[in-house]
Design a protein around this motif. Sequence first.
Motif, PDB file in Angstrom:
ATOM      1  N   GLU A 337      64.135  43.991  15.252  1.00 48.16           N
ATOM      2  CA  GLU A 337      64.666  45.127  16.001  1.00 48.16           C
ATOM      3  C   GLU A 337      65.687  45.950  15.225  1.00 48.16           C
ATOM      4  O   GLU A 337      66.030  47.061  15.627  1.00 48.16           O
ATOM      5  N   HIS A 338      66.154  45.430  14.112  1.00 46.28           N
ATOM      6  CA  HIS A 338      67.084  46.214  13.288  1.00 46.28           C
ATOM      7  C   HIS A 338      66.366  47.352  12.562  1.00 46.28           C
ATOM      8  O   HIS A 338      67.027  48.271  12.065  1.00 46.28           O
ATOM      9  N   MET A 339      65.051  47.253  12.480  1.00 44.07           N
ATOM     10  CA  MET A 339      64.265  48.393  11.997  1.00 44.07           C
ATOM     11  C   MET A 339      64.044  49.307  13.196  1.00 44.07           C
ATOM     12  O   MET A 339      63.104  49.127  13.972  1.00 44.07           O
ATOM     13  N   VAL A 340      64.922  50.261  13.373  1.00 43.78           N
ATOM     14  CA  VAL A 340      64.929  51.103  14.568  1.00 43.78           C
ATOM     15  C   VAL A 340      63.654  51.931  14.662  1.00 43.78           C
ATOM     16  O   VAL A 340      63.071  52.106  15.737  1.00 43.78           O
ATOM     17  N   SER A 341      63.201  52.446  13.525  1.00 42.79           N
ATOM     18  CA  SER A 341      61.988  53.258  13.454  1.00 42.79           C
ATOM     19  C   SER A 341      61.535  53.291  12.007  1.00 42.79           C
ATOM     20  O   SER A 341      62.171  52.663  11.135  1.00 42.79           O
ATOM     21  N   ALA A 342      60.489  54.013  11.743  1.00 42.83           N
ATOM     22  CA  ALA A 342      60.031  54.166  10.363  1.00 42.83           C
ATOM     23  C   ALA A 342      61.034  54.950   9.533  1.00 42.83           C
ATOM     24  O   ALA A 342      60.935  54.998   8.300  1.00 42.83           O
ATOM     25  N   HIS A 343      61.992  55.559  10.218  1.00 45.47           N
ATOM     26  CA  HIS A 343      62.951  56.419   9.525  1.00 45.47           C
ATOM     27  C   HIS A 343      64.370  55.874   9.532  1.00 45.47           C
ATOM     28  O   HIS A 343      65.251  56.476   8.920  1.00 45.47           O
ATOM     29  N   ALA A 344      64.616  54.756  10.212  1.00 42.62           N
ATOM     30  CA  ALA A 344      65.990  54.270  10.318  1.00 42.62           C
ATOM     31  C   ALA A 344      66.040  52.746  10.388  1.00 42.62           C
ATOM     32  O   ALA A 344      65.206  52.112  11.036  1.00 42.62           O
ATOM     33  N   ILE A 345      67.039  52.186   9.722  1.00 41.22           N
ATOM     34  CA  ILE A 345      67.214  50.730   9.716  1.00 41.22           C
ATOM     35  C   ILE A 345      68.702  50.401   9.707  1.00 41.22           C
ATOM     36  O   ILE A 345      69.498  51.058   9.029  1.00 41.22           O
ATOM     37  N   ASN A 346      69.084  49.417  10.496  1.00 44.73           N
ATOM     38  CA  ASN A 346      70.442  48.883  10.485  1.00 44.73           C
ATOM     39  C   ASN A 346      70.409  47.570   9.708  1.00 44.73           C
ATOM     40  O   ASN A 346      69.648  46.655  10.065  1.00 44.73           O
ATOM     41  N   PHE A 393      54.695  50.821  12.714  1.00 34.97           N
ATOM     42  CA  PHE A 393      55.065  52.154  12.235  1.00 34.97           C
ATOM     43  C   PHE A 393      53.858  52.913  11.688  1.00 34.97           C
ATOM     44  O   PHE A 393      53.891  54.127  11.534  1.00 34.97           O
ATOM     45  N   TYR A 394      52.788  52.160  11.390  1.00 33.72           N
ATOM     46  CA  TYR A 394      51.560  52.767  10.860  1.00 33.72           C
ATOM     47  C   TYR A 394      50.396  52.634  11.845  1.00 33.72           C
ATOM     48  O   TYR A 394      49.239  52.827  11.473  1.00 33.72           O
ATOM     49  N   GLN A 395      50.721  52.254  13.098  1.00 32.50           N
ATOM     50  CA  GLN A 395      49.708  52.034  14.131  1.00 32.50           C
ATOM     51  C   GLN A 395      48.688  50.990  13.676  1.00 32.50           C
ATOM     52  O   GLN A 395      47.478  51.092  13.945  1.00 32.50           O
ATOM     53  N   LEU A 396      49.160  49.952  13.019  1.00 27.85           N
ATOM     54  CA  LEU A 396      48.270  48.925  12.472  1.00 27.85           C
ATOM     55  C   LEU A 396      48.642  47.514  12.953  1.00 27.85           C
ATOM     56  O   LEU A 396      48.227  46.526  12.348  1.00 27.85           O
ATOM     57  N   GLU A 397      49.368  47.405  14.059  1.00 25.06           N
ATOM     58  CA  GLU A 397      49.837  46.092  14.481  1.00 25.06           C
ATOM     59  C   GLU A 397      48.690  45.125  14.759  1.00 25.06           C
ATOM     60  O   GLU A 397      48.832  43.904  14.585  1.00 25.06           O
ATOM     61  N   HIS A 398      47.556  45.645  15.176  1.00 23.94           N
ATOM     62  CA  HIS A 398      46.397  44.781  15.455  1.00 23.94           C
ATOM     63  C   HIS A 398      45.936  44.019  14.213  1.00 23.94           C
ATOM     64  O   HIS A 398      45.274  42.980  14.319  1.00 23.94           O
ATOM     65  N   LYS A 399      46.301  44.513  13.036  1.00 23.45           N
ATOM     66  CA  LYS A 399      45.877  43.856  11.794  1.00 23.45           C
ATOM     67  C   LYS A 399      46.516  42.476  11.633  1.00 23.45           C
ATOM     68  O   LYS A 399      45.960  41.603  10.964  1.00 23.45           O
ATOM     69  N   ALA A 400      47.657  42.279  12.266  1.00 25.98           N
ATOM     70  CA  ALA A 400      48.324  40.979  12.161  1.00 25.98           C
ATOM     71  C   ALA A 400      47.491  39.890  12.824  1.00 25.98           C
ATOM     72  O   ALA A 400      47.413  38.754  12.331  1.00 25.98           O
ATOM     73  N   ASP A 401      46.849  40.224  13.956  1.00 25.15           N
ATOM     74  CA  ASP A 401      46.036  39.232  14.661  1.00 25.15           C
ATOM     75  C   ASP A 401      44.837  38.802  13.816  1.00 25.15           C
ATOM     76  O   ASP A 401      44.394  37.653  13.883  1.00 25.15           O
ATOM     77  N   GLU A 402      44.309  39.717  13.023  1.00 28.02           N
ATOM     78  CA  GLU A 402      43.148  39.388  12.186  1.00 28.02           C
ATOM     79  C   GLU A 402      43.506  38.370  11.113  1.00 28.02           C
ATOM     80  O   GLU A 402      42.667  37.579  10.697  1.00 28.02           O
ATOM     81  N   LEU A 403      44.793  38.360  10.679  1.00 25.96           N
ATOM     82  CA  LEU A 403      45.210  37.440   9.634  1.00 25.96           C
ATOM     83  C   LEU A 403      45.341  35.999  10.107  1.00 25.96           C
ATOM     84  O   LEU A 403      45.291  35.074   9.313  1.00 25.96           O
TER      85      LEU A 403
END
Length: 406
Positions: A337-346, A393-403
């Motif tokens: 959650e510290h990666m706020v978005s593709a453009h910001a990180i705490n 951030f790349y609309q690719l979260e479904h790729k994690a399930d394939e792994l």
Amino acid sequence: MKTFNVPVIYRSPLISAIKQQRKQEDRMKKDFTPTALDFGPLKILLARHFGFCYGVENAIEIAFKTVDENPDKRIFLLSEMIHNPHVNNDLLDRGVRFIMDTAGNQLVPWEALVPDDIVIIPAFGTTIETENHLASLGIEPLKYNTTCPFVERVWNKAEQIGKKNYTVIVHGKPKHEETRATFSHSQSNTPTIVIKDIREAEQLAAFIKGEGDPETFYTLFKGQYSPGFNVATDLQRVGVVNQTTMLATETQAIADYIRQVMIATYDLTEETAGDRFADTRDTLCYATNDNQTAVTGMLQEAADLAIVVGGYNSSNTSHLVELCEEKLPTYFISAAEHMVSAHAINHWDFHHKKELHSAHFLPEKEQVTILLTSGASCPDALVEGVIRRLLSFYQLEHKADELVTI
């Protein structure tokens, strides 16, 4: 190696699948290249070794088992069990209380404890003084002991060389719980001094060579030497042990440097060096060494940035950050959650102990390559969370399930 019963919330089907495949391909753990997860616009290079080590899993199993088996008793931890906020908060949520904070400041008065209370010793171990104090309160100090076996191995080595009249030099952070414990155990057998880095090793060398004013020694190393330490006599035979989470390469460099100082000062040969310098290289922790070597291997690959996941007060994690910072923009985070978005990180600046906010941490290019690792006290589930967050951030979260099925 023994397997432990660790709560499923810390496990990750994705990371387990990746680690299992690497184990099958490299059973002797000689390949330190990272695992490449290529998702097209995002490529993640995952370190060969990362996450929970033997000592952490051992501590977690003992602590949670103790809580489950003693629902009607008050349960205390001397301090944080490991340096990971998620694990510590889970224990707090189960009713466990910390007696001290990580700096040794009292949170629960000793007089508030009663003989029927359970006190768990954390993975870092504790001082002999604390063990004796618990015993004086009628609490068996080592009944619920999660001290890492590799930390205890350091204590044993310090005792062995101490009985042979070597002074022990501890490479560690003087205020760290593990170093305080190691210092306590070592000084019960032999004169002991703590040094935190190669600069302090060089300062100590001046006194070994008889070049420094003895009174200066007691000022330079105030609070880091055992009572009664005699700079004139206690540096004539020495050995180096370490806080197990320090940079293994730095510990070895310090040991090699002090060894050469002894050889030069006492006109020794390589064969007679042992007369003045004890061989203690086997105190280096395997997990610390593997994780750091894996980061070194990972850094051989071309990448845009590195992300290191772990507790902000975790020594072993901060050293992984140090290694990455030498070559790449590096972001130290404790959770996805510290990666706020593709453009910001705490992210955490452990050098100055403060949180930073960075914009545009992901470069805009056809393929972004990220090096990813975590500390030895970080659950794999948090690493999976970081991977999924990055993929989102790349609309690719479904790729994690394939792994998971690899």
